[in-house]
Write a protein that holds these residues in place. Structure first.
Motif, PDB file in Angstrom:
ATOM      1  N   ASN A  69       0.806  -1.224   0.000  1.00  0.00           N
ATOM      2  CA  ASN A  69       0.000   0.000   0.000  1.00  0.00           C
ATOM      3  C   ASN A  69       0.840   1.276   0.000  1.00  0.00           C
ATOM      4  N   ASP A  70       1.991   1.242   0.631  1.00  0.00           N
ATOM      5  CA  ASP A  70       2.778   2.452   0.860  1.00  0.00           C
ATOM      6  C   ASP A  70       3.319   3.012  -0.454  1.00  0.00           C
ATOM      7  N   LEU A  71       2.968   4.273  -0.770  1.00  0.00           N
ATOM      8  CA  LEU A  71       3.401   4.900  -2.015  1.00  0.00           C
ATOM      9  C   LEU A  71       4.908   5.130  -2.062  1.00  0.00           C
ATOM     10  N   ALA A  72       5.571   5.120  -0.907  1.00  0.00           N
ATOM     11  CA  ALA A  72       7.018   5.364  -0.874  1.00  0.00           C
ATOM     12  C   ALA A  72       7.832   4.105  -1.138  1.00  0.00           C
ATOM     13  N   THR A  73       7.177   2.969  -1.326  1.00  0.00           N
ATOM     14  CA  THR A  73       7.878   1.697  -1.496  1.00  0.00           C
ATOM     15  C   THR A  73       8.864   1.749  -2.671  1.00  0.00           C
ATOM     16  N   THR A  74      10.069   1.269  -2.436  1.00  0.00           N
ATOM     17  CA  THR A  74      11.081   1.175  -3.499  1.00  0.00           C
ATOM     18  C   THR A  74      11.484  -0.264  -3.801  1.00  0.00           C
ATOM     19  N   GLY A  75      11.209  -1.177  -2.876  1.00  0.00           N
ATOM     20  CA  GLY A  75      11.621  -2.552  -3.107  1.00  0.00           C
ATOM     21  C   GLY A  75      11.040  -3.496  -2.081  1.00  0.00           C
ATOM     22  N   ILE A  76      11.328  -4.795  -2.279  1.00  0.00           N
ATOM     23  CA  ILE A  76      10.839  -5.844  -1.386  1.00  0.00           C
ATOM     24  C   ILE A  76      12.027  -6.739  -1.022  1.00  0.00           C
ATOM     25  N   VAL A  77      12.098  -7.130   0.257  1.00  0.00           N
ATOM     26  CA  VAL A  77      13.166  -8.003   0.741  1.00  0.00           C
ATOM     27  C   VAL A  77      12.551  -9.200   1.448  1.00  0.00           C
ATOM     28  N   ALA A  78      13.366 -10.234   1.642  1.00  0.00           N
ATOM     29  CA  ALA A  78      12.945 -11.412   2.410  1.00  0.00           C
ATOM     30  C   ALA A  78      14.099 -11.841   3.284  1.00  0.00           C
ATOM     31  N   PHE A  79      13.793 -12.209   4.532  1.00  0.00           N
ATOM     32  CA  PHE A  79      14.869 -12.550   5.457  1.00  0.00           C
ATOM     33  C   PHE A  79      14.384 -13.528   6.509  1.00  0.00           C
ATOM     34  N   GLU A  80      15.336 -14.252   7.094  1.00  0.00           N
ATOM     35  CA  GLU A  80      15.079 -15.131   8.231  1.00  0.00           C
ATOM     36  C   GLU A  80      15.443 -14.393   9.512  1.00  0.00           C
ATOM     37  N   GLY A  81      14.890 -14.828  10.629  1.00  0.00           N
ATOM     38  CA  GLY A  81      15.250 -14.253  11.918  1.00  0.00           C
ATOM     39  C   GLY A  81      14.386 -13.077  12.287  1.00  0.00           C
ATOM     40  N   ALA A  82      14.802 -12.426  13.385  1.00  0.00           N
ATOM     41  CA  ALA A  82      13.965 -11.388  13.975  1.00  0.00           C
ATOM     42  C   ALA A  82      14.078 -10.046  13.272  1.00  0.00           C
ATOM     43  N   SER A  83      15.174  -9.805  12.551  1.00  0.00           N
ATOM     44  CA  SER A  83      15.367  -8.488  11.948  1.00  0.00           C
ATOM     45  C   SER A  83      16.056  -8.615  10.596  1.00  0.00           C
ATOM     46  N   TYR A  84      15.930  -7.586   9.807  1.00  0.00           N
ATOM     47  CA  TYR A  84      16.490  -7.550   8.451  1.00  0.00           C
ATOM     48  C   TYR A  84      17.988  -7.272   8.492  1.00  0.00           C
ATOM     49  N   ASP A  85      18.770  -8.158   7.880  1.00  0.00           N
ATOM     50  CA  ASP A  85      20.211  -7.976   7.755  1.00  0.00           C
ATOM     51  C   ASP A  85      20.556  -8.071   6.271  1.00  0.00           C
ATOM     52  N   PRO A  86      20.980  -6.952   5.645  1.00  0.00           N
ATOM     53  CA  PRO A  86      21.261  -6.977   4.202  1.00  0.00           C
ATOM     54  C   PRO A  86      22.285  -8.038   3.800  1.00  0.00           C
ATOM     55  N   ALA A  87      23.178  -8.424   4.717  1.00  0.00           N
ATOM     56  CA  ALA A  87      24.226  -9.390   4.380  1.00  0.00           C
ATOM     57  C   ALA A  87      23.676 -10.790   4.178  1.00  0.00           C
ATOM     58  N   THR A  88      22.544 -11.107   4.810  1.00  0.00           N
ATOM     59  CA  THR A  88      22.003 -12.471   4.724  1.00  0.00           C
ATOM     60  C   THR A  88      20.602 -12.516   4.115  1.00  0.00           C
ATOM     61  N   ALA A  89      20.032 -11.363   3.814  1.00  0.00           N
ATOM     62  CA  ALA A  89      18.683 -11.315   3.248  1.00  0.00           C
ATOM     63  C   ALA A  89      18.727 -11.480   1.739  1.00  0.00           C
ATOM     64  N   ALA A  90      17.580 -11.744   1.150  1.00  0.00           N
ATOM     65  CA  ALA A  90      17.430 -11.746  -0.298  1.00  0.00           C
ATOM     66  C   ALA A  90      16.796 -10.426  -0.716  1.00  0.00           C
ATOM     67  N   GLY A  91      17.273  -9.875  -1.832  1.00  0.00           N
ATOM     68  CA  GLY A  91      16.777  -8.591  -2.303  1.00  0.00           C
ATOM     69  C   GLY A  91      17.702  -7.458  -1.912  1.00  0.00           C
TER      70      GLY A  91
END
Length: 435
Positions: A250-272
């Motif tokens: 819904n958010d008009l400011a969206t620039t991308g989508i990520v997927a990750f395991e665990g409690a928080s988003y870590d760019p080093a181990t996430a997809a996207g």
């Protein structure tokens, strides 16, 4: 991202007697150590063995290698226990040193190092000048590796071919350098794909992923730049590590989508992030006009300054480093998305006269990378080391909120030519791939 390739032909100059000196790249500072040596002059000199003190340093590059990295070792013999064994003055460029560097700690063994035939004139019975030798080894275990100067031989080629052989007594010699190797970096294998790249507010986008931990809960999240939005869902990875999900955005400011395991988003181990845009279809008030201005995304491309590198010659019988500089590669990232890029290179064997060849593993490089002023991304050079047929990284930029810019990538090249390689020209092809 679309991969692009350029082939650069590396033409190793003819191997010939009297080739130019090879200058070694500066290495990090190391401790100079004294060690006792027993030197045997050539028999023709009629001199007795010499027992004395030698002084040397051993340095390495890179200073912080990982398991699997190729490390360049530089052995600088600043003071030899022996001297010119004859009364005859030696002219310039007739002295060739070779030696061993002794490894200890988590990795043991000896590294063979050699130096170019490069010296100033030496008076009869005069002291040898500082002699610089280089070689390489591959890191096989994480932890501290010690390096100590080992036995060395000083070969002179003037009128007669003479060897002065010096061995370390009461060895090993003191440690001159210690390098701590880290475990090999495991690439993040996780992948992410979207069913569409844009949609109206409230539209559900199909999300698929792979190479996650089997049975793990995977969070799928829309982001605005580097900030999370309120739009998220979750899925469970199957036995093969794949998942499918449907995310309402819904958010008009969206620039991308990520997927990750665990409690928080870590760019080093996430997809996207995988780029995604929400269409702004907000109704226009009566009497108003909506003005749309657009910036057209470009492409990821590269060019090179030339397609041939002429490398320095080495002497038949001595072998050693044939050096050169990669033709500068210019990368232009005008996509305007969130993804970075990677520039890698792989080389063929160097084919020579009469079917002779020098292996691709003998070519190493020292990469560098510079970002043009105003570029959004930061360019990182790859690690120094062997290129080989498997390839190595020349330069990269990371994923980010918005990426892009212009970059130049370069590398110092060094081909370790085995001694007594047949005279002639040896050529290999270095293929650069941008993804």
């Amino acid at each position: 991202m679309r991969g692009r390739r350029l082939a650069a032909v590396l033409g190793a100059a003819a191997l010939m007697v009297g080739g130019g000196a090879v200058l070694a790249a500066p290495a990090q500072a190391a401790t100079a150590v004294d060690f006792q040596t027993h030197c045997i002059p050539p028999a023709v000199a009629g001199l007795p063995p010499i027992d004395g003190v030698s002084n040397a340093t051993v340095s390495v590059a890179p200073a912080n290698p990982k398991v699997g990295d190729t490390v360049t070792v530089t052995y600088t013999l600043t003071k030899a226990a022996a001297s010119n064994p004859t009364d005859i003055a030696l002219p310039a460029d007739v002295v060739t040193p070779r030696a061993n560097v002794v490894l200890g700690g988590v990795q043991t063994g000896a590294v063979a190092v050699t130096g170019p035939k490069s010296n100033p004139p030496i008076p009869g019975k005069g002291s040898f000048p500082p002699l610089v030798m280089t070689g390489t080894f591959v890191v096989t275990a994480p932890g501290a590796i010690t390096l100590s100067p080992g036995d060395y031989t000083i070969h002179t080629s003037y009128i007669l071919e003479l060897d002065t052989v010096c061995t370390v007594t009461d060895g090993p010699a003191p440690v001159s350098e210690t390098v701590t190797a880290s475990p090999a970096t495991t690439p993040n294998p996780r992948t992410l794909a979207l069913g569409s790249a844009q949609g109206d507010p409230g539209t559900a986008v199909a999300v698929t992923g792979g190479h996650f931990t089997a049975g793990a809960t995977v969070t799928v999240l829309a982001i605005a730049g580097s900030n999370p939005t309120a739009d998220m869902t979750s899925a469970t990875a199957d036995a093969q590590g794949g998942f499918t999900a449907s995310l309402v955005v819904n958010d008009l400011a969206t620039t991308g989508i990520v997927a990750f395991e665990g409690a928080s988003y870590d760019p080093a181990t996430a997809a996207g992030p995988a780029a995604y845009k929400v269409n702004d279809n907000t109704p226009i008030p009566p009497g108003s006009q909506k003005l749309n201005a657009s910036v057209t995304a470009g492409t990821l491309s590269m060019t090179q300054a030339g397609d041939t590198v002429e490398m320095t010659p080495v002497n038949f019988g001595d072998g050693g480093a044939s050096t050169g500089a990669l033709q500068t590669v210019t990368v232009k990232d005008f996509r305007g998305g969130a993804a970075g890029w990677s520039l890698t290179g792989a080389v063929t064997d160097f084919k020579g006269p009469g079917g002779a060849a020098i292996g691709a593993d003998k070519l190493s490089w020292t990469p560098s990378c510079t970002a043009k002023a105003g570029s959004l991304s930061v360019c990182a050079a790859g690690s120094p080391g062997a290129v080989g047929t498997a390839g190595a990284t020349l330069a990269t930029t990371p994923n980010g909120t918005v990426t892009g810019g212009e970059f130049t990538a370069d590398a110092g090249l060094s081909l370790n030519v085995p001694a007594y390689s047949g005279p002639g020209t040896y050529s290999g092809v270095l293929t650069l791939t941008l993804t």
